[in-house]
Design a protein around this motif. Structure first.
Motif, PDB file in Angstrom:
ATOM      1  N   VAL A   1       0.693  -1.160  -0.173  1.00 51.45           N
ATOM      2  CA  VAL A   1       0.472   0.186  -0.451  1.00 51.45           C
ATOM      3  C   VAL A   1       1.049   1.577  -0.338  1.00 51.45           C
ATOM      4  O   VAL A   1       0.905   2.148  -0.584  1.00 51.45           O
ATOM      5  CB  VAL A   1      -0.639   0.057   1.505  1.00 51.45           C
ATOM      6  CG1 VAL A   1      -1.536   1.447   1.659  1.00 51.45           C
ATOM      7  CG2 VAL A   1      -1.906  -1.181   1.050  1.00 51.45           C
ATOM      8  N   VAL A   2       1.913   1.548   0.775  1.00 50.34           N
ATOM      9  CA  VAL A   2       2.927   2.256   1.064  1.00 50.34           C
ATOM     10  C   VAL A   2       3.619   2.645  -0.766  1.00 50.34           C
ATOM     11  O   VAL A   2       3.311   3.899  -1.117  1.00 50.34           O
ATOM     12  CB  VAL A   2       3.895   2.032   2.192  1.00 50.34           C
ATOM     13  CG1 VAL A   2       4.696   3.294   1.744  1.00 50.34           C
ATOM     14  CG2 VAL A   2       3.599   2.134   3.196  1.00 50.34           C
ATOM     15  N   LEU A   3       3.850   1.734  -1.114  1.00 48.02           N
ATOM     16  CA  LEU A   3       4.490   1.675  -2.217  1.00 48.02           C
ATOM     17  C   LEU A   3       3.468   1.866  -3.826  1.00 48.02           C
ATOM     18  O   LEU A   3       4.172   3.099  -4.251  1.00 48.02           O
ATOM     19  CB  LEU A   3       4.890   0.276  -3.183  1.00 48.02           C
ATOM     20  CG  LEU A   3       6.491   0.384  -1.940  1.00 48.02           C
ATOM     21  CD1 LEU A   3       6.705  -1.424  -2.567  1.00 48.02           C
ATOM     22  CD2 LEU A   3       7.535   0.734  -2.665  1.00 48.02           C
TER      23      LEU A   3
ATOM     24  N   LYS B   1       3.743  -0.790  -9.923  1.00 46.30           N
ATOM     25  CA  LYS B   1       4.012  -2.397 -10.768  1.00 46.30           C
ATOM     26  C   LYS B   1       4.414  -2.697 -10.095  1.00 46.30           C
ATOM     27  O   LYS B   1       4.340  -4.004 -10.050  1.00 46.30           O
ATOM     28  CB  LYS B   1       4.930  -2.071 -12.222  1.00 46.30           C
ATOM     29  CG  LYS B   1       4.257  -0.709 -12.910  1.00 46.30           C
ATOM     30  CD  LYS B   1       5.079  -0.859 -14.083  1.00 46.30           C
ATOM     31  CE  LYS B   1       4.542  -0.135 -15.417  1.00 46.30           C
ATOM     32  NZ  LYS B   1       5.417   0.198 -16.498  1.00 46.30           N
ATOM     33  N   THR B   2       5.280  -2.494  -9.125  1.00 45.13           N
ATOM     34  CA  THR B   2       6.484  -3.611  -8.226  1.00 45.13           C
ATOM     35  C   THR B   2       5.952  -4.243  -7.116  1.00 45.13           C
ATOM     36  O   THR B   2       5.080  -5.976  -7.052  1.00 45.13           O
ATOM     37  CB  THR B   2       7.477  -3.072  -7.119  1.00 45.13           C
ATOM     38  OG1 THR B   2       8.358  -1.816  -7.854  1.00 45.13           O
ATOM     39  CG2 THR B   2       8.346  -4.066  -6.004  1.00 45.13           C
ATOM     40  N   PRO B   3       4.655  -3.568  -6.775  1.00 47.24           N
ATOM     41  CA  PRO B   3       3.158  -4.969  -5.438  1.00 47.24           C
ATOM     42  C   PRO B   3       2.906  -5.526  -6.217  1.00 47.24           C
ATOM     43  O   PRO B   3       2.461  -6.751  -5.044  1.00 47.24           O
ATOM     44  CB  PRO B   3       2.796  -3.726  -4.299  1.00 47.24           C
ATOM     45  CG  PRO B   3       3.139  -2.160  -5.472  1.00 47.24           C
ATOM     46  CD  PRO B   3       4.246  -2.595  -5.998  1.00 47.24           C
TER      47      PRO B   3
ATOM     48  N   ALA C   1       3.732  -6.818  -9.421  1.00 52.73           N
ATOM     49  CA  ALA C   1       4.306  -8.136  -9.948  1.00 52.73           C
ATOM     50  C   ALA C   1       4.523  -9.157  -8.849  1.00 52.73           C
ATOM     51  O   ALA C   1       5.051 -10.665  -8.670  1.00 52.73           O
ATOM     52  CB  ALA C   1       5.597  -7.158 -10.027  1.00 52.73           C
ATOM     53  N   ILE C   2       4.932  -8.535  -7.152  1.00 53.01           N
ATOM     54  CA  ILE C   2       5.395  -9.470  -6.366  1.00 53.01           C
ATOM     55  C   ILE C   2       4.145 -10.198  -6.002  1.00 53.01           C
ATOM     56  O   ILE C   2       4.117 -11.374  -5.246  1.00 53.01           O
ATOM     57  CB  ILE C   2       5.396  -8.856  -5.556  1.00 53.01           C
ATOM     58  CG1 ILE C   2       6.910  -8.677  -5.192  1.00 53.01           C
ATOM     59  CG2 ILE C   2       6.163  -9.292  -3.596  1.00 53.01           C
ATOM     60  CD1 ILE C   2       7.779  -6.795  -3.900  1.00 53.01           C
ATOM     61  N   SER C   3       3.003  -9.605  -5.665  1.00 48.70           N
ATOM     62  CA  SER C   3       1.656 -10.446  -5.465  1.00 48.70           C
ATOM     63  C   SER C   3       1.159 -11.444  -6.510  1.00 48.70           C
ATOM     64  O   SER C   3       0.987 -12.481  -6.218  1.00 48.70           O
ATOM     65  CB  SER C   3       0.621  -9.353  -5.935  1.00 48.70           C
ATOM     66  OG  SER C   3       0.525  -8.354  -4.774  1.00 48.70           O
ATOM     67  N   ILE C   4       1.537 -10.756  -7.856  1.00 49.21           N
ATOM     68  CA  ILE C   4       1.690 -12.412  -8.894  1.00 49.21           C
ATOM     69  C   ILE C   4       2.614 -13.296  -8.598  1.00 49.21           C
ATOM     70  O   ILE C   4       1.967 -14.911  -8.752  1.00 49.21           O
ATOM     71  CB  ILE C   4       1.038 -11.596 -10.514  1.00 49.21           C
ATOM     72  CG1 ILE C   4       0.537 -11.179 -10.421  1.00 49.21           C
ATOM     73  CG2 ILE C   4       1.480 -12.949 -11.137  1.00 49.21           C
ATOM     74  CD1 ILE C   4       0.020  -9.774 -11.465  1.00 49.21           C
ATOM     75  N   LEU C   5       3.866 -13.231  -8.221  1.00 50.36           N
ATOM     76  CA  LEU C   5       4.765 -14.078  -8.420  1.00 50.36           C
ATOM     77  C   LEU C   5       4.444 -14.823  -6.892  1.00 50.36           C
ATOM     78  O   LEU C   5       4.329 -16.114  -6.932  1.00 50.36           O
ATOM     79  CB  LEU C   5       6.052 -13.682  -7.696  1.00 50.36           C
ATOM     80  CG  LEU C   5       6.695 -12.868  -9.415  1.00 50.36           C
ATOM     81  CD1 LEU C   5       7.767 -12.395  -9.151  1.00 50.36           C
ATOM     82  CD2 LEU C   5       6.839 -14.201  -9.907  1.00 50.36           C
ATOM     83  N   ALA C   6       3.507 -14.280  -5.386  1.00 52.78           N
ATOM     84  CA  ALA C   6       3.622 -15.035  -4.377  1.00 52.78           C
ATOM     85  C   ALA C   6       2.413 -15.797  -4.588  1.00 52.78           C
ATOM     86  O   ALA C   6       2.337 -16.942  -3.999  1.00 52.78           O
ATOM     87  CB  ALA C   6       3.390 -13.487  -3.476  1.00 52.78           C
TER      88      ALA C   6
END
Length: 111
Positions: free
Chosen positions: A63-65, A72-74, A76-81
């Motif tokens: 949320v902070v990002l 894009k970063t959160p 991508a990380i959510s999709i990978l996780a």
């Protein structure tokens, strides 16, 4: 702002952790009346409940990002996780790709 978010998310995840550990039947009873589903789901929820604290931290940082404009970063990380969790659950719960079928919960015993 980050510290307040971590504090609030941590408190909320602690409530869900306590429910998952001590009253999983109550929580799962909302979704299903089948006693076997509730029994198996309760075993899984007791194990998986510890992850709520980690989810609180990662979601707060996401949320902070996003609030700073980095979406894009959160994502991508959510999709990978999600993909990693789904694949690992598939392999370990169902025993695919040569792994033993562990089911919803594994009892660890000393030998």
């Amino acid at each position: 702002m980050l510290s307040l978010g971590l504090l609030l998310a941590g408190a909320a995840s602690l409530v869900f952790l306590l429910l998952a550990l001590f009253k999983p039947e109550l929580v799962l009873g909302i979704y299903s009346k089948d006693p076997e589903v509730v029994r198996l789901g309760s075993q899984y929820l007791r194990i998986f409940g510890a992850a709520y604290l980690f989810f609180a931290v990662t979601m707060t940082f996401g949320v902070v990002l996003r609030s700073t404009g980095d979406v894009k970063t959160p994502m991508a990380i959510s999709i990978l996780a999600l993909a990693f969790n789904t694949a690992l659950s598939y392999v370990l719960i169902l025993g695919k790709l040569g792994a033993p079928a562990l089911g919803c919960a594994v009892r660890l015993t000393r030998r």
